[in-house]
Scaffold this motif. Structure first.
Motif, mmCIF file in Angstrom:
data_model
loop_
_atom_site.group_PDB
_atom_site.id
_atom_site.type_symbol
_atom_site.label_atom_id
_atom_site.label_comp_id
_atom_site.label_asym_id
_atom_site.label_seq_id
_atom_site.Cartn_x
_atom_site.Cartn_y
_atom_site.Cartn_z
ATOM 1 N N HIS A 12 1.035 6.907 -4.942
ATOM 2 C CA HIS A 12 0.062 6.046 -4.270
ATOM 3 C C HIS A 12 -0.605 5.117 -5.273
ATOM 4 C CE1 HIS A 12 -2.999 4.911 -1.367
ATOM 5 N NE2 HIS A 12 -3.892 5.106 -2.313
ATOM 6 N N HIS B 140 -2.505 0.882 -5.493
ATOM 7 C CA HIS B 140 -2.783 -0.446 -4.955
ATOM 8 C C HIS B 140 -2.527 -1.427 -6.077
ATOM 9 C CE1 HIS B 140 -4.955 1.363 -1.548
ATOM 10 N NE2 HIS B 140 -5.273 2.282 -2.442
ATOM 11 N N GLU C 70 -3.175 4.235 3.182
ATOM 12 C CA GLU C 70 -4.039 5.345 3.407
ATOM 13 C C GLU C 70 -4.970 5.066 4.595
ATOM 14 O OE1 GLU C 70 -5.938 4.204 -0.646
ATOM 15 O OE2 GLU C 70 -7.348 5.604 0.253
HETATM 16 ZN ZN LIG Z 1 -5.858 4.325 -2.514
#
Ligand SMILES: [Zn+2]
Length: 245
Positions: free
Chosen positions: A2, A4, A80
């Motif tokens: 995960h 960004h 998410e």
């Molecule tokens: Zn995140």
């Protein structure tokens, strides 16, 4: 598992993707708004990347599920998504409504989800009862007791970028996570370079630090599990395949 990327800063995004690829990293990039999703489409052909989309709880009052529908249909993983009562002022009622609608769309499409549970771990654990698809709880920081509820739901977990650091400082939750979560339910993540800088209490971190941060946490977790980092990395790849299947 995960991260960004700095959406809308294309040179920096390109550089991060180059570094991650050079280091042999597979990354699931998360878009939290429809604009970010459109930005990420420039990278969609890259085989080492996965793309998750979920209206992030921080923006739950800015968009409707309808406005997110295309992204929710195109993504590999939904998230998410979740709720946040620590870093966000959007009403919890609105956050819960957007979470429930997105969970329904994920279930309809048989897609796994990534959860953001900050401060709302108990309530989200209630909501997830009976959810039929796979669940990954990202950078869990709730109570040790609630962790067991997510484990009972057979969730996957990411270890946040500060896991090794917190364990070494005596962090009970992080130690419990490494002791109790089976290795076939673990991933590592950065959550993005900004989150790493926040976790390390630094003003700024270089993108070149990303592989080292992931490797530090992988190596620490492997030691705790009595494995080599290589074995645990392979296990995490198998975990990803299982999570997506
Ligand atoms: Zn995140």
């Amino acid at each position: 598992m995960h991260a960004h990327i700095n959406a809308f800063l294309k040179p920096q995004a390109d550089e991060e993707l180059r570094l991650r690829k050079q280091s042999g990293l597979v990354t699931c990039f998360s878009s939290g708004t429809p604009e970010e999703w459109r930005f990420m489409q420039a990278y969609k052909e890259r085989p080492e990347l996965l793309f998750s989309f979920g209206l992030h709880p921080w923006y739950a009052d800015r968009y409707t599920t309808q406005e997110c529908r295309t992204a929710l249909e195109q993504c590999d993983i939904v998230g998410e998504i979740g709720m946040d009562s620590v870093w966000c002022r959007v009403s919890l009622q609105r956050q819960q409504k957007m979470l429930e609608q997105q969970l329904q769309l994920a279930a309809d499409q048989k897609k796994p989800v990534i959860l953001h549970t900050k401060g709302q771990e108990e309530r989200i654990a209630d909501l997830m009862q009976g959810f039929p698809e796979k669940i990954c709880v990202h950078w869990y920081s709730g109570s040790e007791k609630t962790l067991k509820r997510y484990m009972a739901l057979d969730c996957y977990f990411t270890l946040g970028p500060d896991t090794a650091q917190l364990c070494k400082a005596g962090g009970l939750l992080q130690r419990q996570m490494l002791t109790e979560i089976p290795q076939d339910r673990l991933f590592v993540e950065t959550d993005g370079i900004g989150a790493v800088a926040w976790a390390m209490q630094k003003e700024h971190m270089e993108l070149t630090q990303i592989p080292a941060v992931l490797m530090e946490n992988l190596t620490y977790a492997a030691n705790q599990k009595g494995q080599t980092p290589e074995t645990l990395a392979k296990q995490m790849q198998a975990n990803l395949d299982a999570f997506l299947s």
